[in-house]
Design a protein around this motif. Structure first.
Motif, PDB file in Angstrom:
ATOM      1  N   ARG A 177       0.834  -1.205   0.000  1.00 53.22           N
ATOM      2  CA  ARG A 177       0.000   0.000   0.000  1.00 53.22           C
ATOM      3  C   ARG A 177       0.868   1.254   0.000  1.00 53.22           C
ATOM      4  O   ARG A 177       0.642   2.187  -0.764  1.00 53.22           O
ATOM      5  CB  ARG A 177      -0.924  -0.011   1.222  1.00 53.22           C
ATOM      6  CG  ARG A 177      -1.874   1.158   1.248  1.00 53.22           C
ATOM      7  CD  ARG A 177      -2.941   1.013   2.327  1.00 53.22           C
ATOM      8  NE  ARG A 177      -2.516   0.397   3.564  1.00 53.22           N
ATOM      9  CZ  ARG A 177      -1.904   1.049   4.553  1.00 53.22           C
ATOM     10  NH1 ARG A 177      -1.651   2.331   4.446  1.00 53.22           N
ATOM     11  NH2 ARG A 177      -1.566   0.412   5.662  1.00 53.22           N
ATOM     12  N   ARG A 178       1.880   1.275   0.847  1.00 53.08           N
ATOM     13  CA  ARG A 178       2.782   2.436   0.912  1.00 53.08           C
ATOM     14  C   ARG A 178       3.543   2.617  -0.401  1.00 53.08           C
ATOM     15  O   ARG A 178       3.774   3.738  -0.840  1.00 53.08           O
ATOM     16  CB  ARG A 178       3.777   2.295   2.056  1.00 53.08           C
ATOM     17  CG  ARG A 178       3.156   2.292   3.415  1.00 53.08           C
ATOM     18  CD  ARG A 178       2.589   3.618   3.763  1.00 53.08           C
ATOM     19  NE  ARG A 178       2.065   3.584   5.118  1.00 53.08           N
ATOM     20  CZ  ARG A 178       1.416   4.557   5.677  1.00 53.08           C
ATOM     21  NH1 ARG A 178       1.199   5.668   5.015  1.00 53.08           N
ATOM     22  NH2 ARG A 178       0.966   4.450   6.900  1.00 53.08           N
ATOM     23  N   TRP A 179       3.958   1.520  -1.019  1.00 54.45           N
ATOM     24  CA  TRP A 179       4.678   1.614  -2.290  1.00 54.45           C
ATOM     25  C   TRP A 179       3.777   2.219  -3.360  1.00 54.45           C
ATOM     26  O   TRP A 179       4.215   3.024  -4.173  1.00 54.45           O
ATOM     27  CB  TRP A 179       5.203   0.247  -2.720  1.00 54.45           C
ATOM     28  CG  TRP A 179       6.024   0.311  -3.962  1.00 54.45           C
ATOM     29  CD1 TRP A 179       5.724  -0.224  -5.162  1.00 54.45           C
ATOM     30  CD2 TRP A 179       7.282   0.970  -4.140  1.00 54.45           C
ATOM     31  NE1 TRP A 179       6.713   0.045  -6.076  1.00 54.45           N
ATOM     32  CE2 TRP A 179       7.680   0.781  -5.476  1.00 54.45           C
ATOM     33  CE3 TRP A 179       8.114   1.699  -3.288  1.00 54.45           C
ATOM     34  CZ2 TRP A 179       8.859   1.298  -5.983  1.00 54.45           C
ATOM     35  CZ3 TRP A 179       9.286   2.208  -3.801  1.00 54.45           C
ATOM     36  CH2 TRP A 179       9.647   2.010  -5.129  1.00 54.45           C
ATOM     37  N   GLY A 180       2.506   1.846  -3.367  1.00 53.49           N
ATOM     38  CA  GLY A 180       1.555   2.445  -4.296  1.00 53.49           C
ATOM     39  C   GLY A 180       1.399   3.939  -4.047  1.00 53.49           C
ATOM     40  O   GLY A 180       1.312   4.731  -4.993  1.00 53.49           O
ATOM     41  N   GLN A 181       1.391   4.340  -2.781  1.00 55.18           N
ATOM     42  CA  GLN A 181       1.305   5.763  -2.454  1.00 55.18           C
ATOM     43  C   GLN A 181       2.547   6.506  -2.925  1.00 55.18           C
ATOM     44  O   GLN A 181       2.451   7.627  -3.426  1.00 55.18           O
ATOM     45  CB  GLN A 181       1.115   5.948  -0.946  1.00 55.18           C
ATOM     46  CG  GLN A 181      -0.232   5.500  -0.444  1.00 55.18           C
ATOM     47  CD  GLN A 181      -0.325   5.519   1.068  1.00 55.18           C
ATOM     48  OE1 GLN A 181       0.684   5.529   1.771  1.00 55.18           O
ATOM     49  NE2 GLN A 181      -1.547   5.503   1.578  1.00 55.18           N
ATOM     50  N   VAL A 182       3.702   5.882  -2.772  1.00 50.82           N
ATOM     51  CA  VAL A 182       4.954   6.512  -3.222  1.00 50.82           C
ATOM     52  C   VAL A 182       4.936   6.697  -4.736  1.00 50.82           C
ATOM     53  O   VAL A 182       5.297   7.762  -5.250  1.00 50.82           O
ATOM     54  CB  VAL A 182       6.176   5.670  -2.784  1.00 50.82           C
ATOM     55  CG1 VAL A 182       7.435   6.095  -3.514  1.00 50.82           C
ATOM     56  CG2 VAL A 182       6.370   5.765  -1.284  1.00 50.82           C
ATOM     57  N   ARG A 183       4.492   5.680  -5.454  1.00 50.75           N
ATOM     58  CA  ARG A 183       4.434   5.774  -6.917  1.00 50.75           C
ATOM     59  C   ARG A 183       3.467   6.858  -7.359  1.00 50.75           C
ATOM     60  O   ARG A 183       3.755   7.627  -8.284  1.00 50.75           O
ATOM     61  CB  ARG A 183       4.052   4.422  -7.510  1.00 50.75           C
ATOM     62  CG  ARG A 183       5.163   3.391  -7.351  1.00 50.75           C
ATOM     63  CD  ARG A 183       4.781   2.057  -7.910  1.00 50.75           C
ATOM     64  NE  ARG A 183       4.455   2.186  -9.332  1.00 50.75           N
ATOM     65  CZ  ARG A 183       3.853   1.260 -10.027  1.00 50.75           C
ATOM     66  NH1 ARG A 183       3.476   0.146  -9.460  1.00 50.75           N
ATOM     67  NH2 ARG A 183       3.608   1.435 -11.301  1.00 50.75           N
ATOM     68  N   THR A 184       2.307   6.952  -6.715  1.00 59.55           N
ATOM     69  CA  THR A 184       1.324   7.970  -7.056  1.00 59.55           C
ATOM     70  C   THR A 184       1.868   9.363  -6.774  1.00 59.55           C
ATOM     71  O   THR A 184       1.738  10.281  -7.601  1.00 59.55           O
ATOM     72  CB  THR A 184       0.020   7.740  -6.262  1.00 59.55           C
ATOM     73  OG1 THR A 184      -0.487   6.448  -6.574  1.00 59.55           O
ATOM     74  CG2 THR A 184      -1.017   8.782  -6.594  1.00 59.55           C
TER      75      THR A 184
END
Length: 63
Positions: free
Chosen positions: A35-42
């Motif tokens: 979830r955090r990795w997705g937030q970083v990418r966004t």
């Protein structure tokens, strides 16, 4: 020898504490990381887009 026994007991206690901490989490660490990795990418994509828009607007205003 006494130091080795103390280190082993300390490591065992730390391992047990870490297991208890992970067990009481609401979601597994892998889910949190995804979830955090997705937030970083966004956020990175948004930052890059804003930078490009700014650069484009700056170059248009110079013309």
């Amino acid at each position: 020898m006494t130091y080795a026994i103390g280190a082993a007991v300390g490591a065992y206690a730390m391992f047990g504490a870490a297991r208890r901490y992970i067990a009481q989490l609401e979601e597994p660490p892998q889910v949190t990381v995804r979830r955090r990795w997705g937030q970083v990418r966004t956020a990175t994509g948004a930052g890059v887009g804003a930078w490009r828009d700014y650069d484009r607007a700056l170059s248009d205003s110079v013309r």
